[in-house]
Scaffold this motif. Structure first.
Motif, mmCIF file in Angstrom:
data_model
loop_
_atom_site.group_PDB
_atom_site.id
_atom_site.type_symbol
_atom_site.label_atom_id
_atom_site.label_comp_id
_atom_site.label_asym_id
_atom_site.label_seq_id
_atom_site.Cartn_x
_atom_site.Cartn_y
_atom_site.Cartn_z
ATOM 1 N N LYS A 39 0.818 -1.236 -0.050
ATOM 2 C CA LYS A 39 -0.093 -0.021 -0.137
ATOM 3 C C LYS A 39 0.757 1.294 -0.108
ATOM 4 O O LYS A 39 1.635 1.389 0.563
ATOM 5 C CB LYS A 39 -1.084 -0.047 1.232
ATOM 6 C CG LYS A 39 -2.003 -0.836 0.902
ATOM 7 C CD LYS A 39 -3.388 -0.668 1.758
ATOM 8 C CE LYS A 39 -4.409 -1.381 1.612
ATOM 9 N NZ LYS A 39 -5.634 -1.048 2.548
ATOM 10 N N ASP B 28 -0.172 5.301 -0.643
ATOM 11 C CA ASP B 28 -1.115 6.371 -1.275
ATOM 12 C C ASP B 28 -0.466 7.688 -1.593
ATOM 13 O O ASP B 28 -1.244 8.525 -2.049
ATOM 14 C CB ASP B 28 -2.147 6.682 0.008
ATOM 15 C CG ASP B 28 -2.915 5.333 0.161
ATOM 16 O OD1 ASP B 28 -3.286 4.444 -0.934
ATOM 17 O OD2 ASP B 28 -3.280 4.888 1.372
ATOM 18 N N LYS C 43 2.039 10.632 -3.401
ATOM 19 C CA LYS C 43 2.415 11.019 -4.802
ATOM 20 C C LYS C 43 3.914 11.360 -4.863
ATOM 21 O O LYS C 43 4.354 11.556 -6.133
ATOM 22 C CB LYS C 43 1.728 11.862 -5.531
ATOM 23 C CG LYS C 43 0.205 11.401 -5.554
ATOM 24 C CD LYS C 43 -0.161 11.159 -6.962
ATOM 25 C CE LYS C 43 -1.755 10.734 -7.015
ATOM 26 N NZ LYS C 43 -1.899 10.029 -8.438
ATOM 27 N N LYS D 165 8.356 7.463 -2.967
ATOM 28 C CA LYS D 165 8.133 6.378 -3.909
ATOM 29 C C LYS D 165 9.532 5.549 -4.268
ATOM 30 O O LYS D 165 9.480 4.325 -4.115
ATOM 31 C CB LYS D 165 7.493 6.835 -5.333
ATOM 32 C CG LYS D 165 7.219 5.744 -6.379
ATOM 33 C CD LYS D 165 6.716 6.382 -7.742
ATOM 34 C CE LYS D 165 5.612 7.251 -7.441
ATOM 35 N NZ LYS D 165 5.054 7.618 -8.724
ATOM 36 N N PHE E 66 3.619 0.365 -10.233
ATOM 37 C CA PHE E 66 2.876 1.173 -9.485
ATOM 38 C C PHE E 66 1.329 1.038 -10.114
ATOM 39 O O PHE E 66 1.190 1.284 -11.385
ATOM 40 C CB PHE E 66 3.127 2.681 -9.578
ATOM 41 C CG PHE E 66 4.133 2.819 -8.305
ATOM 42 C CD1 PHE E 66 3.556 3.305 -7.160
ATOM 43 C CD2 PHE E 66 5.529 2.566 -8.400
ATOM 44 C CE1 PHE E 66 4.553 3.768 -6.133
ATOM 45 C CE2 PHE E 66 6.203 2.686 -7.550
ATOM 46 C CZ PHE E 66 5.946 3.317 -6.224
ATOM 47 N N ASP F 92 -1.963 2.697 -10.248
ATOM 48 C CA ASP F 92 -2.707 4.206 -9.994
ATOM 49 C C ASP F 92 -4.018 4.516 -10.839
ATOM 50 O O ASP F 92 -4.384 3.421 -11.600
ATOM 51 C CB ASP F 92 -1.668 5.499 -10.024
ATOM 52 C CG ASP F 92 -0.957 5.420 -11.470
ATOM 53 O OD1 ASP F 92 -1.507 4.936 -12.400
ATOM 54 O OD2 ASP F 92 -0.007 6.005 -11.411
ATOM 55 N N GLY G 255 0.620 0.790 -4.445
ATOM 56 C CA GLY G 255 -0.393 1.633 -4.443
ATOM 57 C C GLY G 255 -1.762 1.202 -4.383
ATOM 58 O O GLY G 255 -1.935 0.171 -4.012
ATOM 59 N N ASN G 256 -2.489 2.115 -4.251
ATOM 60 C CA ASN G 256 -3.844 1.655 -4.251
ATOM 61 C C ASN G 256 -4.980 2.743 -4.969
ATOM 62 O O ASN G 256 -5.015 3.857 -4.396
ATOM 63 C CB ASN G 256 -4.290 1.697 -2.683
ATOM 64 C CG ASN G 256 -5.561 0.699 -2.551
ATOM 65 O OD1 ASN G 256 -5.986 -0.062 -3.570
ATOM 66 N ND2 ASN G 256 -5.972 0.761 -1.306
ATOM 67 N N SER G 257 -5.206 2.589 -6.262
ATOM 68 C CA SER G 257 -5.912 3.530 -7.079
ATOM 69 C C SER G 257 -7.053 4.052 -6.572
ATOM 70 O O SER G 257 -8.002 3.355 -5.959
ATOM 71 C CB SER G 257 -6.081 3.012 -8.356
ATOM 72 O OG SER G 257 -6.913 4.010 -9.073
#
Length: 533
Positions: free
Chosen positions: A197, A199, A201, A206, A297, A299, A338-340
């Motif tokens: 996970k 969240d 940007k 990253k 990633f 997104d 990530g978790n879109s």
């Protein structure tokens, strides 16, 4: 060198030829990365040489020059006498060439191809589209318009455009091969999904997260990292290099010779290069036997197609043939980060499982349910394909209830032409009160169905009547005095006589021999009616 197909490649080839033989013009083959799709259409081009004759040609299209090089290289390697030509840049096929390999990036491809065809008096009879999930744009469509009579074979590992399934765009899905089948047969290593996970940007966070995971869990393993931009690739490479991990950004601006040197170093088990970082250059057309770790990633801009293509870069066995007990590379680790905000929780896990183990792919009800679930995960429940899948699932349920085993099987296997499927539920509801029956379909029924594109074997008379009803509704056939077969009173008032249960008809004839219902039944049976015909 003789080309020897693997068993599943043989099955795929037979399925393609059978589908074309049944009259389908535009067919799809879905096979995972590493399964040998190029080998498949190389063998197909050779098999069809006699069919092409002196004036026929096959056009092989791809979106990347690298894929074109691979196609032509394999054709020349295995069939050196086959006349294969390039059409790209300043390269033009010769007059004797009848297999033309080209990239959609070729300037004015459609015009140059048309001029070559005109000069050589050739007819394009087949178009093969490699990585066909990219074919739904104007460049490809222009080519198709030039050659409207040509058959088309589209091959891909990922039958999606963005996050939309594209199988409904084809006359037939001739063959599908689940990734798990190749893993079970040791032709691919097993992908292990690890979701992380994230969240944020911020680029620094990253990059730091990837570096931390790699150094703690995968240090010394060959890895591929996919990032959204060239700048992020360069920052990631600099960060890893600062930690003593030899890394290279591979982008569209990386010179070809430099890229080749980097790939050679990376593919050397004892080479210095440990990590490659890319935007989309490594998404298709490149594989490494050494790569066993993938970072990507997920997104709001992620696509299903990109996910499937990217994880495929790491799945080949280290000897390129099969996974063996002594190999260091037994699995591929996929770090999905990530978790879109635009996809549901657990989407990546479910997508991964559907791709890896889709229960015989499109060929049975379980996978149909899986595809329906995938549409729902993608919030794609308003699409025509989703509606089609729901109707198909309903039809399978109804045919099972009515014990129409042959029709159920053909619906499951997607062997009933799609133009008829839109009316099948209406006909099934009309036939809901009929019994299954064991009498075989008549020759007249079979011939009528064959003439209208429904090739079915082993159907009962009742099943054939159902399908004829579907064909009639789809083709807007007019029936003579259809109303004269309506039952005028009783429990089944308003139904046509052939819709009455067989047991009910027998009971009426015995119990009420002089009734209007009996006279109607006797007249219908005497005239040999079978429904709408």
């Amino acid at each position: 060198m003789k080309l020897v197909l693997r068993d599943y490649q043989e099955d795929a080839l037979k399925s393609v030829l059978k589908s074309f033989g049944l009259g389908n013009q535009n067919i799809l083959v879905v096979m995972p990365t590493g399964s040998g799709k190029t080998i498949l259409f190389t063998e197909l081009c050779q098999k069809l040489q006699g069919w092409l004759g002196d004036d026929g040609a096959i056009l092989v299209l791809s979106h990347m020059s690298l894929l074109c090089d691979q196609s032509k290289e394999k054709m020349n390697k295995f069939y050196p006498t086959m006349n294969v030509g390039f059409l790209r840049g300043s390269d033009m096929p010769s007059k004797k060439d009848n297999v033309i390999v080209s990239t959609m990036q070729s300037s004015s491809l459609d015009y140059k191809l048309y001029e070559w065809i005109k000069e050589c008096k050739k007819e394009v009879k087949l178009i093969v589209i490699d990585e066909c999930h990219r074919e739904f744009n104007s460049s490809y469509q222009n080519i198709y318009e030039w050659f409207p009579k040509a058959k088309r074979l589209s091959v891909t590992a990922s039958p999606f455009v963005k996050s939309k399934l594209i199988k409904s765009e084809y006359d037939d899905v001739a063959y599908t091969l689940p990734m798990q089948t190749l893993v079970d047969r040791k032709r691919l290593v097993k992908p292990i999904l690890k979701t992380i996970k994230f969240d944020g940007k911020e680029l620094e966070k990253k990059v730091a997260l990837i570096a931390k995971i790699y150094m703690e869990k995968e240090l010394g393993k060959k890895a591929i990292i996919f990032l959204p931009s060239k700048m992020e690739c360069e920052v990631m490479a600099n960060t890893l290099n600062d930690h003593g991990i030899k890394s290279y950004p591979i982008t569209a601006s990386t010179p070809e010779k430099e890229r080749e040197l980097i790939f050679n170093d990376y593919d050397d088990k004892f080479g210095e290069a440990q990590v490659l970082i890319s935007c989309d250059v490594l998404t298709a057309g490149w594989d490494s036997y050494e790569a066993e770790v993938c970072f990507l990633f997920c997104d709001e801009d992620s696509s299903v197609s990109a996910y499937i293509q990217r994880i495929g870069r790491t799945l080949r066995p280290e000897d390129g043939d099969s996974v063996k007990p002594h190999h260091d590379k037994q699995t591929a680790r996929i770090y999905a980060i990530g978790n879109s905000p635009t996809i549901k929780e657990g989407f990546i896990e479910k997508l991964h499982n559907l791709n890896y183990n889709p229960d015989e792919a499109i060929k049975n009800a379980e996978s149909l349910e899986a595809e329906i679930e995938l549409h729902e995960l993608l919030d794609d429940t308003t699409s025509d394909e989703y509606k089609y899948k729901i109707e198909t699932a309903r039809a399978i349920s109804m045919t099972k209830k009515l014990k129409m085993e042959v029709v159920e099987k053909y619906i499951r296997e997607d062997r009933i032409p799609k133009r008829y499927m839109k009316n099948i539920m209406g006909s099934l509801e009309d036939f809901a009160s009929t019994t299954g029956g064991k009498r075989k379909a008549t020759q007249k029924q079979i011939e009528l169905l064959n003439r209208n594109g429904v090739k079915i074997e082993g159907a009962t008379k009742n099943e054939a009547s159902l399908l004829i009803d579907v064909v009639a509704k789809t083709n807007n056939w007019k029936t003579k005095d259809d109303s004269k077969w309506l039952v005028q009173d009783g429990t089944h008032k308003g139904k046509k006589v052939w819709q009455l249960p067989h047991a009910y008809r027998s009971h009426v004839k015995k119990a009420f021999p002089d009734s209007k219902a009996t006279k109607l039944i006797m007249k219908w049976e005497k005239e040999g009616k079978n429904g709408k015909v």
